[in-house]
Structures are given as C-alpha cells and as structure tokens.
Design a protein around this motif. Structure first.
Motif, PDB file in Angstrom:
ATOM      1  N   LYS A 408      -9.441  28.818 -58.278  1.00  9.45           N
ATOM      2  CA  LYS A 408     -10.209  27.916 -59.060  1.00  9.45           C
ATOM      3  C   LYS A 408      -9.990  26.510 -58.832  1.00  9.45           C
ATOM      4  O   LYS A 408      -8.680  26.186 -59.239  1.00  9.45           O
ATOM      5  N   LEU A 409     -10.701  25.534 -58.484  1.00  8.37           N
ATOM      6  CA  LEU A 409     -10.450  24.375 -58.588  1.00  8.37           C
ATOM      7  C   LEU A 409     -11.476  23.615 -59.576  1.00  8.37           C
ATOM      8  O   LEU A 409     -12.413  23.989 -59.745  1.00  8.37           O
ATOM      9  N   TYR A 410     -10.829  22.734 -60.447  1.00 10.33           N
ATOM     10  CA  TYR A 410     -11.729  21.741 -61.320  1.00 10.33           C
ATOM     11  C   TYR A 410     -12.001  20.390 -60.749  1.00 10.33           C
ATOM     12  O   TYR A 410     -10.852  19.848 -60.852  1.00 10.33           O
ATOM     13  N   LEU A 411     -12.996  20.050 -60.344  1.00  9.41           N
ATOM     14  CA  LEU A 411     -13.077  18.976 -59.679  1.00  9.41           C
ATOM     15  C   LEU A 411     -13.564  17.975 -60.966  1.00  9.41           C
ATOM     16  O   LEU A 411     -14.716  18.212 -61.506  1.00  9.41           O
ATOM     17  N   HIS A 412     -12.808  17.128 -61.373  1.00 11.96           N
ATOM     18  CA  HIS A 412     -13.182  16.013 -62.420  1.00 11.96           C
ATOM     19  C   HIS A 412     -13.784  14.744 -61.869  1.00 11.96           C
ATOM     20  O   HIS A 412     -13.045  14.184 -61.471  1.00 11.96           O
ATOM     21  N   VAL A 413     -15.092  14.645 -61.913  1.00  8.48           N
ATOM     22  CA  VAL A 413     -15.668  13.572 -61.207  1.00  8.48           C
ATOM     23  C   VAL A 413     -15.804  12.589 -62.441  1.00  8.48           C
ATOM     24  O   VAL A 413     -16.980  12.558 -63.330  1.00  8.48           O
ATOM     25  N   PHE A 414     -15.121  11.378 -62.067  1.00  3.52           N
ATOM     26  CA  PHE A 414     -15.135  10.238 -62.818  1.00  3.52           C
ATOM     27  C   PHE A 414     -16.242   9.304 -62.413  1.00  3.52           C
ATOM     28  O   PHE A 414     -17.095   8.579 -63.265  1.00  3.52           O
ATOM     29  N   ASP A 415     -16.210   9.231 -61.162  1.00  6.69           N
ATOM     30  CA  ASP A 415     -17.205   8.216 -60.370  1.00  6.69           C
ATOM     31  C   ASP A 415     -18.370   9.293 -59.751  1.00  6.69           C
ATOM     32  O   ASP A 415     -18.174   9.699 -58.495  1.00  6.69           O
ATOM     33  N   TRP A 416     -19.470   9.264 -60.243  1.00  9.69           N
ATOM     34  CA  TRP A 416     -20.313  10.481 -59.614  1.00  9.69           C
ATOM     35  C   TRP A 416     -21.019   9.765 -58.600  1.00  9.69           C
ATOM     36  O   TRP A 416     -21.384   8.490 -58.488  1.00  9.69           O
ATOM     37  N   PRO A 417     -21.413  10.436 -57.579  1.00  9.64           N
ATOM     38  CA  PRO A 417     -21.755   9.865 -56.257  1.00  9.64           C
ATOM     39  C   PRO A 417     -23.139   9.530 -56.356  1.00  9.64           C
ATOM     40  O   PRO A 417     -23.804  10.056 -56.908  1.00  9.64           O
ATOM     41  N   THR A 418     -23.545   8.473 -55.766  1.00 10.48           N
ATOM     42  CA  THR A 418     -24.899   7.788 -55.835  1.00 10.48           C
ATOM     43  C   THR A 418     -25.782   8.576 -54.997  1.00 10.48           C
ATOM     44  O   THR A 418     -26.813   8.592 -54.965  1.00 10.48           O
ATOM     45  N   ASN A 419     -25.148   8.909 -53.952  1.00 10.13           N
ATOM     46  CA  ASN A 419     -25.990   9.700 -52.775  1.00 10.13           C
ATOM     47  C   ASN A 419     -26.239  11.314 -52.961  1.00 10.13           C
ATOM     48  O   ASN A 419     -26.656  11.885 -52.022  1.00 10.13           O
ATOM     49  N   GLY A 420     -25.713  11.807 -54.022  1.00  5.48           N
ATOM     50  CA  GLY A 420     -25.831  13.010 -54.173  1.00  5.48           C
ATOM     51  C   GLY A 420     -24.921  13.930 -53.594  1.00  5.48           C
ATOM     52  O   GLY A 420     -24.891  15.520 -53.461  1.00  5.48           O
ATOM     53  N   LYS A 421     -23.920  13.387 -52.868  1.00  3.13           N
ATOM     54  CA  LYS A 421     -22.971  14.244 -51.981  1.00  3.13           C
ATOM     55  C   LYS A 421     -21.704  13.826 -52.644  1.00  3.13           C
ATOM     56  O   LYS A 421     -21.149  12.949 -52.458  1.00  3.13           O
ATOM     57  N   LEU A 422     -20.858  15.010 -52.985  1.00  2.00           N
ATOM     58  CA  LEU A 422     -19.426  14.781 -53.411  1.00  2.00           C
ATOM     59  C   LEU A 422     -18.538  15.182 -52.063  1.00  2.00           C
ATOM     60  O   LEU A 422     -18.468  16.624 -51.993  1.00  2.00           O
ATOM     61  N   GLU A 423     -17.833  14.491 -51.682  1.00  5.22           N
ATOM     62  CA  GLU A 423     -16.768  14.973 -50.706  1.00  5.22           C
ATOM     63  C   GLU A 423     -15.579  15.227 -51.153  1.00  5.22           C
ATOM     64  O   GLU A 423     -14.764  14.498 -52.017  1.00  5.22           O
ATOM     65  N   VAL A 424     -15.296  16.542 -50.765  1.00  6.50           N
ATOM     66  CA  VAL A 424     -13.551  17.079 -51.248  1.00  6.50           C
ATOM     67  C   VAL A 424     -12.806  17.078 -49.787  1.00  6.50           C
ATOM     68  O   VAL A 424     -13.101  18.206 -48.820  1.00  6.50           O
ATOM     69  N   SER A 425     -11.920  16.346 -49.684  1.00  2.79           N
ATOM     70  CA  SER A 425     -11.166  16.433 -48.405  1.00  2.79           C
ATOM     71  C   SER A 425      -9.639  17.246 -48.747  1.00  2.79           C
ATOM     72  O   SER A 425      -9.309  17.264 -49.824  1.00  2.79           O
ATOM     73  N   GLY A 426      -9.107  17.672 -47.788  1.00  2.00           N
ATOM     74  CA  GLY A 426      -8.017  18.205 -47.953  1.00  2.00           C
ATOM     75  C   GLY A 426      -8.119  19.862 -48.422  1.00  2.00           C
ATOM     76  O   GLY A 426      -6.959  20.279 -48.889  1.00  2.00           O
ATOM     77  N   LEU A 427      -9.352  20.196 -48.017  1.00  2.00           N
ATOM     78  CA  LEU A 427      -9.340  21.692 -48.574  1.00  2.00           C
ATOM     79  C   LEU A 427      -9.525  22.598 -47.546  1.00  2.00           C
ATOM     80  O   LEU A 427     -10.996  22.581 -47.054  1.00  2.00           O
ATOM     81  N   GLU A 428      -8.858  23.496 -47.304  1.00  2.00           N
ATOM     82  CA  GLU A 428      -9.051  24.379 -45.991  1.00  2.00           C
ATOM     83  C   GLU A 428      -9.613  25.657 -46.411  1.00  2.00           C
ATOM     84  O   GLU A 428     -10.220  26.467 -45.848  1.00  2.00           O
ATOM     85  N   ASN A 429      -9.376  26.089 -47.738  1.00  2.00           N
ATOM     86  CA  ASN A 429      -9.801  27.485 -48.509  1.00  2.00           C
ATOM     87  C   ASN A 429     -11.154  27.402 -48.325  1.00  2.00           C
ATOM     88  O   ASN A 429     -12.007  26.384 -48.275  1.00  2.00           O
TER      89      ASN A 429
END
Ligand code: H79
Length: 478
Positions: A408-429
């Motif tokens: 499991k990964l928990y993404l703690h989003v402090f700055d919520w994306p204004t375009n409705g898309k959250l990009e997560v880089s560096g994740l191959e799994n």
C-alpha cells in the motif's frame, strides 16, 4: 537532602508488574522456541552479550516504530514565573529561566511554595493526547532545574515535599495512562542545576561546559540511578527513558553506555534515546556513530531533509517557541503546519514528539489544545496512513508526501490538483486499486498509466480535506 522512607507500591501497581513479569517470561520462551529473528536485530535471547539483555533492539523498538506520534510535556517550577523574573522578561526558552536569569538556587527553590496547580487533571491531559492520536507521553520527571514531579526519596525538592500541592503528579498520570492505553515515558535530565554534586556550584552559569564537579560520580551512582530505579519501579513499565543535558563536561561516552545498560537492567524492554550518550551532533540530533549508546536519534526543532534509511529517529518540537510555559509566547505554528509536519516526518520514517507546556495552574494552554484537537480530527479519519507505516519509496512528490505499508501507498495530497488529475511519478508497480481513505465505500478512482514510471489518478474536483486528503494505492510488488 533528607532521607525518607520508601513509599510502598500500591497493589494495582504490583499486580500489573506481576502480570507484566509473567508476560515477559512467556514472551522470552516463545522467542527461544522461534529462534527469534527480528528486523534490525543484532542480538537476541540466544546471543545477547553476557545474557544480560533478553530482547533484541527490534523487539524493544517495535511499538515505537509503529506508534509514530507522542506528546512531550514540559512541566515544572518554571511554569510559575512563566518567563518573567522580578518584573522583567527573561529571554529564551521558559524552562531555562534559572540559567538565563542567573537565578541562585536558594531563590529559585522558593518557587516550589507557589506551585499549586489545582486545575491539574491527569485524565484530561491523557485524553487530550489520546484524542490527538498520540500513543505515548514523555513528561519531565526532572528537568535541568532539578525539581522532581514525584515523591522521590532522594531529595525533598519534589512536588510532594516542597509544594502546597503535595500530589504525586507522575503517579496520577501513570494511572491514567494505564487506564487509557497510552505509554508513559519520562524525560530525565542528566544535567542538574540544583544538586550540589552536579551543576549547582557552577552558579551563575550552571550550563558552563568547561566546568567539572569532583563529586559528579556520586551524583550519578547514588542520586541519578536511584531516581531512575524509583521511576521504573513505581510507575513502570515505561515506554522510553528520555535523557537530555548530556553535553556537560562530566558526562562521558562510558557514562552513556553504563546508564543505557542500567536502564535495560531495570526494565529489559525499555527504549533509551541517544542523549544517554554524548555523541549527539547538535540540534540535528543524530549520534556521531554507533560507538555511542542510545536507541534512536533526537533531532530537536528540526526535521531531517530526507529519510535516514536504517536509522530510528524522533523529532521533538514545540508548537510555539518554548517548551516550558511562557505567558507571552504566542508564536503558535498553525494547525495545518503541524499536521504537515507530522506527515512529513512519517514520510521520512521518523516519529513526532510534539510538546505542550502546561501552566502553573495545571492547564494545557488553549492554543495547544485546539491544535491537538484539529490533528485528532484528521487522525480519526486518516491514522491508518501514519501508524505502522514506513518511509516513502517515491522520493519527493510535488503535491505533498507519501507513506507506505506492504502492498500500500498512502498519498498525502497537500496541494489538491485543480485539473482533477494527480500525477504520481517514480511508480513502476502495478496499481490494483485507488480510493480516498476518507471514503468509507472505497469507491475506486480511475488510474491510468503514462509510461513505465508514471500513473495518473482521476480525483474529485474538491479535496475531501483541504489540508491533507489521503489517497490509498493498493499496489502489486514489482
Ligand atoms: O527540554 C528541552 C530544552 O530545555 C532542552 N531540550 C529540549 C527537549 C534544550 N533545548 N535547547 N537547549 C536545551 C539548549 C542547549 C543548547 C546547547 Fe548544545 C547545549 C548548545 C551547546 C550545548 C545541544 C548540545 C546543542 C549542541 C550541543
């Protein structure tokens, strides 16, 4: 120093100690059978040096690595002057007023007569910690000023003998902590500005690190060790023995190891911070090497820039600019800032020991209570993303922080994306599932992969929590 008779332990204490002993013996037997291989373990029941330590470091540290968040309490006579002496303000942290105000022992001692915190309510304090999601409390059994918050037989300079209050503060807290399931720990200062065999004779500069006391060994062997034994026997089992004031000239690396082993001999599963040794590198808090005693590093008022793989550490921090209460310190960190700090620390694999400095009346200041309540509101929904997690495997993420558990990964989003898309880089799994931690239905969020190392999560337009919304990613191992 007046000798007093040793207090007899109350029966509840003895029963819990008996149960504890039985549990310890049972645990040791299980470990012997299992061959005891544990994370981070160098020694075990089978190979411990001289058979003295019955538990490995990994076994002792287990709860601490899981629990992540504790309350520091700085309380003592310094709450009475609260930063002011003879009508003038004394610069610096409140609990250092005796040193910074160059107050003689005989004058400072008089504060005891004014220490009458009639509003002290252990149940309430523990409740405040517990509601914030804190799992342990570290309170100053004795700070540098030497005043003791329990009825020690080694001096009359304690709350029961020297104040009109006369109540056993540590005893009341110990009882409440047991009741509410919070681990009790003590901060015990090595430096002692009141004791004649320690730094009292160094007046007017108690903290003069060039000075030595020829009787210091007597202070350590008789007074300090005697007190620590009282603390463990009367109020244990404890979580941590949290030392400080180790930078004085008389405290050596050998003293550190001796004290470390002494603490473990009193309670085999106790944790001891690295200020028991004298190898701390300033406020950064980490030990210079493992030639110095101590289980974990203690950054003070700072958070390491990155995680520290293989090291255990705990940042201790104030909510304003003082540890002990100061009436004019209103420089409070915001609740958002404090929550982000908790998450930042967890994302780097550390613990957060957040301080409160109660007043001379016995109250935790309102601004502290409000901030802890706000953190608690968030924890009620999101604590799964803090407890038992490890450092982020992702490195820096532009929108906040990340914590991890197996699968499991928990993404703690402090700055919520204004375009409705959250990009997560560096994740191959492979991402099996994504959902908001606050969403009881766990409605799946759309996840699309863009290239080998990047996924994009389609998120609602508004953040569930504007300060920190947590998204859970269930992932496959690579
Ligand atoms: O209990 C609180 C404070 O009273 C105590 N630690 C926290 C948890 C403390 N904070 N700051 N200080 C004590 C000031 C000490 C600073 C120094 Fe040093 C002592 C400067 C030089 C000797 C620490 C040790 C920094 C470098 C070496």
């Amino acid at each position: 120093m007046n000798e007093k008779t040793i207090r007899s332990c109350n029966s509840a204490g003895s029963i819990s100690r008996r149960i504890y002993s039985a549990l310890m013996i049972a645990a040791i037997c299980v470990l012997l059978i299992a061959g005891c291989r544990q994370e981070g373990s160098q020694t075990s029941v089978l190979d411990s040096p001289g058979g003295k330590n019955t538990l490995s470091k990994g076994e002792r540290m287990n709860w601490w690595r899981n629990d992540r968040f504790g309350m520091f309490i700085h309380w003592g006579l310094y709450a009475v002057p609260a930063g002011e002496w003879k009508g003038g303000k004394v610069q610096g942290i409140g609990e250092w007023i005796m040193e910074n105000g160059h107050i003689p022992v005989s004058e400072y001692e008089q504060l005891a007569k004014q220490f009458n915190p009639v509003k002290f309510d252990a149940e309430q304090w523990v409740q405040i910690a517990k509601n914030a999601g804190m799992k342990y409390i570290v309170i100053t059994s004795k700070h540098h000023d030497g005043f003791c918050l329990w009825n020690t037989k080694y001096t009359d300079y304690d709350v029961v003998d020297a104040t009109p209050f006369k109540r056993d503060i540590l005893g009341e807290l110990a009882q409440e902590c047991r009741k509410q399931g919070i681990r009790l720990c003590f901060y015990h200062s090595i430096m002692d500005w009141h004791h004649p065999d320690a730094q009292a004779p160094f007046y007017p500069k108690y903290n003069d690190t060039s000075k030595s006391n020829p009787n210091f060994d007597r202070y350590v062997e008789y007074y300090l060790k005697g007190q620590l034994k009282e603390l463990v026997r009367n109020y244990g089992p404890l979580g941590i023995m949290w030392f400080d004031g180790e930078w004085i000239k008389d405290w050596t690396r050998e003293n550190g190891w001796d004290m470390f082993e002494y603490c473990l001999s009193l309670q085999p599963d106790i944790i001891v911070n690295n200020r028991v040794g004298n190898g701390r590198q300033g406020m950064r808090g980490l030990s210079k090497s493992d030639e110095f005693a101590g289980d974990y590093g203690t950054p003070e008022q700072e958070i390491p820039a990155t995680g520290l793989p293989g090291l255990d550490w705990e940042t201790c921090m104030t909510m304003n600019d003082t540890w002990g209460y100061k009436s004019d310190d209103n420089n409070w960190k915001s609740r958002e800032d404090l929550l982000h700090k908790l998450v930042d620390i967890a994302s780097k694999g550390g613990n957060f020991l957040l301080n409160v400095g109660p007043t001379a009346e016995g109250l935790i200041p309102g601004p502290s209570v409000e901030r802890l309540a706000a953190i608690g509101e968030w924890m009620k929904v999101n604590s799964e993303s803090i407890y038992g997690t490890t450092a982020s495997p992702l490195g820096e993420v532009p929108w906040g922080r990340c914590t991890a558990k197996p699968g499991k990964l928990y993404l703690h989003v402090f700055d919520w994306p204004t375009n409705g898309k959250l990009e997560v880089s560096g994740l191959e799994n492979k991402v099996k599932k994504a959902y908001l931690l606050a969403d009881k239905k766990r409605s799946e969020l759309l996840v699309t992969r863009e290239g080998r190392e990047k996924v994009v999560i389609t998120v609602p337009s508004k953040a569930a929590d504007p300060v920190n919304t947590v998204i859970v990613l269930e992932i496959d191992k690579k």
